[in-house]
Design a protein around this motif. Structure first.
Motif, PDB file in Angstrom:
ATOM      1  N   UNK A  16      50.179 120.681  81.815  1.00 57.92           N
ATOM      2  CA  UNK A  16      49.780 121.632  80.781  1.00 57.92           C
ATOM      3  C   UNK A  16      50.956 122.413  80.226  1.00 57.92           C
ATOM      4  N   UNK A  17      51.877 122.812  81.098  1.00 57.54           N
ATOM      5  CA  UNK A  17      53.058 123.540  80.675  1.00 57.54           C
ATOM      6  C   UNK A  17      54.114 123.413  81.755  1.00 57.54           C
ATOM      7  N   UNK A  18      55.374 123.580  81.341  1.00 60.13           N
ATOM      8  CA  UNK A  18      56.467 123.440  82.293  1.00 60.13           C
ATOM      9  C   UNK A  18      56.503 124.646  83.220  1.00 60.13           C
ATOM     10  N   UNK A  19      56.223 124.410  84.491  1.00 60.46           N
ATOM     11  CA  UNK A  19      56.250 125.490  85.477  1.00 60.46           C
ATOM     12  C   UNK A  19      57.374 125.274  86.486  1.00 60.46           C
ATOM     13  N   UNK A  20      58.175 124.253  86.307  1.00 61.96           N
ATOM     14  CA  UNK A  20      59.281 123.963  87.209  1.00 61.96           C
ATOM     15  C   UNK A  20      60.343 123.173  86.483  1.00 61.96           C
TER      16      UNK A  20
END
Length: 834
Positions: A221-225
């Motif tokens: 869903x979104x870049x978290x790392x």
């Protein structure tokens, strides 16, 4: 033997001469006590030249321990320097003892032992690291293997260490390892490797911090790392490794809360959701979305079926299998019911349609209800359950019954079933020809096994390589109930209905096992018998079971599971579970018959049934007032003489039904029920609906040769078979469609490299079960992500794409096919995002 002696013995396995310098002679007494079989002890006391002559010339094969009561002299003053350089010095300082007491270690590794001396301060750990050492280990490789001991890993790889660390974290046992990493001075080297391989940077690195980065790196869903491409391989391997799967499940739930995954999923579209395989919450969100769209008609049913198939390979699918199966069966039912009903020119055409494809919605509905119940009637599926119930009853069962009723009304007073398809023709048309050929016949009669259940049994039997199977159908007499159906399947000339509820065959009662045996033996002699399925299954195969087969030409086996459950008001809602259990039980009966040397088997039923999950509406009950002498009254038929019931009921005489006697039969039109106090109304039989009167006839022949095969799976490859980037797209082709004789195949695929066949990519598992004739629709594509670190280690080498298939009835895999590639990822690809 003392530890000192054990150490010396190990050293003498490698060296002929050992030097022992003891400054100030503090260990002289220890030296004197040492006993080494085959080793000559010499205390060198000022005659080095004499010692040199002896060890080099006089006794060149003898092993010697040379002891000195002083420190080692300077090289310029050492008369034995040449011998010293060619052999080994036994040292008694702590680091030297560690090296000497650890097989596989030499002075080359002194710096490693010194840096991590606390690790070596344990005989158990020294033994553990010794088992992992090989002759060509570099000092850094030895340091790396110390981590294997800390993590208890037999595999020497950073991935294996991390997976072991994750498992400890999931169990709340990570503190012990963290203390050991710190105590043995391995914490910084370990996290340095993690940083180098995965790009994990932190001022205070921790396993859970890395875990959050790892999950965030994969979150669609979104870049978290922001980890490296190596993480693309680590997480899939974690999920696929049976040793660590439960730790992934535990930590996934923890991470979901800390990353606030639920809030993020709520705003995601379906395509984005389908890209995720990290969280149980994702499956819940997908299910809710699919249910909503399917109920609202906002998604084609065939796409729901495709999505369910794709999700079946995902990690959390088993947790939601009942939900997904309910969705799949609902989608198939809705898609099938949406097609217009065909026009039937006569009853035979209707029967042909029903036994070819018309039974499918009944089957989908049964599986949907079973899956719904297995999901514990979950609220997520509630709207779909309402939709399916409405469509099945109003758009399928009722229209089919009405159209079938038109066929019956076109020929009032006749029950016209083609010869050979009548249930009463079974013995003469199917069993007797085999007996004429001196074949032994087993007849298995399952009470209320309706046609759609029989098709499933037939398909299951097709998967057995030692069975040759055929599927036919029979049409029961009227009324479609147990007493008449069981009688019709026996050898006979005439059947007679008598008051109050008795069926006679050629003047003999057909009720009860004893009477059925008498009828069989009256026609076939002593070599015919009958027994219950329960009694049959209790017979030892090697003794009385084989005696039964050897001593009889015909054996009838009766089982009552479905009807017993359905006819009870308290349990009628479990009738579909009973049908599922019955199919499994019938498979076990067939296997047992094979085990006692039976070769020809017929499986059929006395009647079918109608069932709906919802309560029967008032409009579905017939309002007719019955007149006459009533012998027996059920929800779907009345027996008596003479009888009147009005226009809502069809009336039949015994003669019209091909029976002897004066009995009259009344049957409600369509699928209506008769009001009857205390009886169940959702499960019924006895009427003339297709679901009640069409029963399966499955013929099974036990054969020696293999009768089925599995589909072939191949790979479309590049012409040069080179891998030049970190991603390898592969197209898998199912060579032929699934048929009655060609069965599905399950394949696991992954890339391997090196003599140890190291896994260097993610893996994918797929069931190839398409029945589509178009080869392009049988194609499956997957892009493998190759570990960048492995790509460097195996650059310019051959790697293998391995296709494995499961070993039946185990959790093991065996090789199916293998394809070779050359790994030619250039140095510029090191900068690719993979």
């Amino acid at each position: 033997m003392s530890n000192l002696e054990e150490t010396l013995v190990r050293l003498f396995e490698r060296y002929r001469i050992l030097f022992w310098y003891d400054a100030d002679g503090v260990l002289a007494e220890r030296y004197k006590d040492v006993k080494l079989p085959g080793v000559e002890k010499i205390e060198v006391d000022g005659t080095p030249f004499r010692v040199k002559c002896r060890v080099l010339h006089e006794e060149p094969m003898q092993q010697f321990l040379l002891y000195f009561r002083h420190a080692r002299p300077e090289p310029a003053q050492d008369w034995l320097l040449d011998i010293y350089l060619a052999h080994y010095e036994f040292r008694t300082d702590k680091i030297s003892i560690f090296i000497q007491e650890t097989p596989g270690l030499t002075e080359e590794y002194r710096a490693v032992v010194n840096d991590h001396s606390e690790f070596f301060n344990s005989q158990e750990r020294r033994q553990a690291i010794s088992k992992r050492l090989v002759p060509d280990d570099t000092p850094e490789k030895v340091r790396f293997k110390l981590l294997a001991v800390v993590f208890g890993s037999e595999e020497i790889s950073l991935e294996a260490y991390l997976l072991a660390y994750f498992k400890l974290l999931a169990a709340g046992q990570e503190a012990g390892v963290e203390k050991e990493l710190e105590r043995y001075s391995l914490r910084e080297p370990f996290w340095g490797l993690v940083n180098q391989r995965y790009g994990y940077m932190s001022k205070a690195p921790s396993i859970y911090g890395f875990l959050l980065e790892l999950f965030g790196h994969h979150f669609p869903l979104e870049a978290l790392g922001s980890l490296t491409a190596e993480a693309d391989v680590l997480l899939p391997r974690w999920k696929n490794d049976l040793r660590y799967r439960e730790s992934f499940r535990t930590l996934s739930e923890r991470v979901a809360g800390d990353l606030d995954v639920e809030a993020r999923l709520n705003s995601a579209d379906l395509d984005t959701l389908l890209a995720d395989d990290l969280f149980s919450l994702t499956e819940q969100r997908i299910l809710a979305e699919l249910v909503q769209r399917l109920v609202a008609g906002q998604i084609p049913p065939e796409r729901v079926t495709r999505v369910v198939k794709e999700r079946s390979n995902r990690f959390f699918y088993p947790d939601y299998q009942s939900f997904y199966e309910a969705l799949s069966y609902a989608a198939q039912l809705l898609e099938t019911v949406a097609a217009p009903l065909p026009a039937w020119s006569n009853p035979a055409a209707a029967l042909e349609w029903y036994t070819s494809t018309g039974y499918l919605p009944d089957r989908y509905y049964r599986h949907f209800i079973h899956s719904l119940r297995a999901a514990h009637q979950n609220n997520v599926l509630a709207p779909l359950a309402q939709r399916v119930e409405k469509v099945y009853l109003n758009d399928w069962v009722l229209p089919v019954a009405q159209r079938w009723q038109l066929q019956l009304d076109a020929a009032p007073g006749t029950w016209a079933v083609p010869t050979g398809r009548r249930q009463r023709d079974f013995f003469a048309y199917y069993a007797q020809p085999l007996l004429n050929e001196r074949r032994k016949v087993f007849v298995v009669i399952s009470d209320a096994l309706r046609f759609e259940c029989g098709t499933e049994l037939y398909q299951r039997l097709q998967g057995h390589q030692r069975y040759q199977t055929e599927l036919n159908h029979l049409v029961t007499g009227l009324p479609s109930y147990t007493q008449l159906g069981m009688a019709a399947l026996l050898p006979h000339q005439q059947l007679r209905l008598e008051s109050p509820d008795a069926v006679w065959a050629d003047g003999r009662s057909t009720q009860g096992m004893a009477n059925r045996i008498k009828i069989l033996q009256a026609s076939l002699g002593e070599k015919a018998t009958a027994l219950s399925a329960e009694d049959f299954m209790q017979l030892p195969s090697s003794t009385t079971g084989r005696e039964l087969s050897r001593n009889h030409d015909v054996v009838y086996i009766y089982h009552n599971q479905i009807d017993k459950v359905g006819d009870d008001l308290k349990s009628e809602d479990k009738v579909f579970e009973a049908a599922r259990q019955e199919i499994e039980y019938l498979l076990s009966i067939v296997d047992r018959i094979r085990n006692i040397n039976g070769t020809h088997i017929f499986i059929t039923a006395d009647h079918g049934f109608l069932y709906q999950q919802s309560e029967v509406e008032e409009s579905e009950f017939s309002g007719s007032q019955l007149e006459g002498e009533i012998w027996k009254e059920s929800r779907r038929y009345v027996l008596g003489q003479p009888l009147k019931g009005g226009s809502a009921l069809m009336s039949w005489t015994a003669e019209q039904l091909g029976l002897e006697g004066e009995t009259q039969v009344l049957i409600p039109r369509g699928v209506n029920r008769l009001r009857r106090q205390g009886a169940g109304s959702r499960y019924v039989h006895g009427g003339a609906s297709l679901q009640e009167v069409v029963v399966p006839l499955v013929k099974v022949r036990v054969v020696r040769e293999q009768t089925t095969s599995q589909v072939s799976v191949d790979v479309l490859r590049m012409s040069n078979n080179r891998i030049t980037t970190g991603r390898l797209p592969v197209s898998f082709i199912q060579q032929e469609p699934v048929t009655d004789k060609i069965l599905a195949r399950t394949i696991r695929a992954r890339l391997l490299a090196g003599p140890g066949e190291e896994v260097i990519s993610d893996e994918v598992t797929r069931v190839f079960d398409s029945a589509d004739a178009n080869v392009r629709t049988r194609e499956f594509q997957h892009t493998f992500t190759i570990s960048p670190d492995a790509a460097k280690r195996y650059r310019n080498q051959e790697v293998k794409l391995r296709l494995d298939e499961p070993v039946p009835n185990t959790d093991k895999w065996k090789q199916y096919q293998e394809f070779s590639y050359t790994l030619l990822i250039s140095f510029t690809s090191d900068f690719d995002s993979f």
